[in-house]
Design a protein around this motif. Sequence first.
Motif, mmCIF file in Angstrom:
data_model
loop_
_atom_site.group_PDB
_atom_site.id
_atom_site.type_symbol
_atom_site.label_atom_id
_atom_site.label_comp_id
_atom_site.label_asym_id
_atom_site.label_seq_id
_atom_site.Cartn_x
_atom_site.Cartn_y
_atom_site.Cartn_z
ATOM 1 N N ASP A 229 0.823 -1.210 0.000
ATOM 2 C CA ASP A 229 0.000 0.000 0.000
ATOM 3 C C ASP A 229 0.859 1.263 0.000
ATOM 4 N N TRP A 230 1.594 1.474 1.083
ATOM 5 C CA TRP A 230 2.406 2.694 1.153
ATOM 6 C C TRP A 230 3.797 2.487 0.577
ATOM 7 N N LYS B 165 -6.150 -3.592 -3.973
ATOM 8 C CA LYS B 165 -6.206 -4.366 -2.728
ATOM 9 C C LYS B 165 -6.738 -5.769 -3.002
ATOM 10 N N TRP C 67 -1.663 -5.396 -1.359
ATOM 11 C CA TRP C 67 -1.928 -4.632 -2.571
ATOM 12 C C TRP C 67 -1.026 -5.150 -3.689
#
Length: 401
Positions: free
Chosen positions: A196-197, A255, A249
């Motif tokens: 995700d990040w 996701k 992800w």
Amino acid sequence: MTVSDTTTLDAPATELSHAKVREIGIIMNGVSGRMGYRQHLVRSILAIRDQGGIELSDGTRVTVKPILVGRNEQKLAELAALHGIEDYTTDLDAALADPKWEIYADFLVTKARASAIRKAIAAGKAIYTEKPTAESLEEALELARLAQEAGVKTGVVHDKLYLPGLQKLKRLIDSGFFGRILSVRGEFGYWVFEGDWQPAQRPSWNYRAEDGGGIISDMFPHWNYVLENLFGEVKSVYAQAAIHIPERWDENGDKYTATAEDAAYGIFELEGGIVAEINSSWTVRVNRDELVEFQVDGTHGSAVVGLFGAKIQPRNATPKPVWNPDLEDTRDYDADWQNVPTNDVFLNGFRQQWEEYLESYVLGTDYPFDLLAGAKGVQFAEAGLISSAEGRKVAIEKLSL
């Protein structure tokens, strides 16, 4: 002049001019993937090609010529141009039908592997493949039987045995350093980002069971051949798998639900009463010298080895700790170990095994790491999954064709 197990030397031009030269055509399927490209194509086959081949024990000099196979023609063309490779194709069947390509090498994702190997065996090609060789033990044994019936040479990657650290460990075992070996403890893994990040450093299919993912199918085949070739036959498996990170992800930033385990904790009973415990995890932050470490304890001494390093503590230099929780322990336990010197020049492990396989193929000698050995790895992983699902110890039966 010969090529040893751990070193390689360039022959003088006068020797090369008199050597019998044989060129081996190799179909390389799946080289756009991380392992297929970096370890098998660049660091193995192209390294052998660029050196001018390898000289065998009978004086034959073997050179290699790869053809790249995959689904993306543009990607294949780019790789071919980058590395000076003449041949590439998206048509596996055409490559298999061409007699100048003698060996089929498979670096595909697990789900696609068995069907491609089945085709290659039917075409009479020698086989060299990554593992696991199939998604189930039944299918892995089927491939081994088909290859045996077709009379084709097969090889399965056993790269961890060629790591400098494990080669040092084998020398310690062979020298009798440990006395009677009591236990083996292994720690493998690192933190794979969720995606995700920060992008994940492993493909998303690794975390989907429906796509052949999971750390057990990925790593247990390795642990099987490491344990059996260094310490002895595995008698039973007890494992606990876990999906510690349930949502991740993918490469597109989408996701998805993780359906395959990202960690596995195993206890293995070996012949001779040796107990092995190996933790495998993509959800652990590293606090050790290397990404994989094994500690081996014996009556006469202990060793800790990793990918490259190895350190030992013999019986007559073992300290005598005393447990006292009321006092701070200021002893530097790391200082009680001594490093094993690097007395050899070690080849890249993938390349070294490729050279051994090529020599066995050309000379027609027995090769121990065949599709039956690969099936043992699948059996080991299958036992781990069964053990975790059913909460019991699973016996490992001997395999044969």
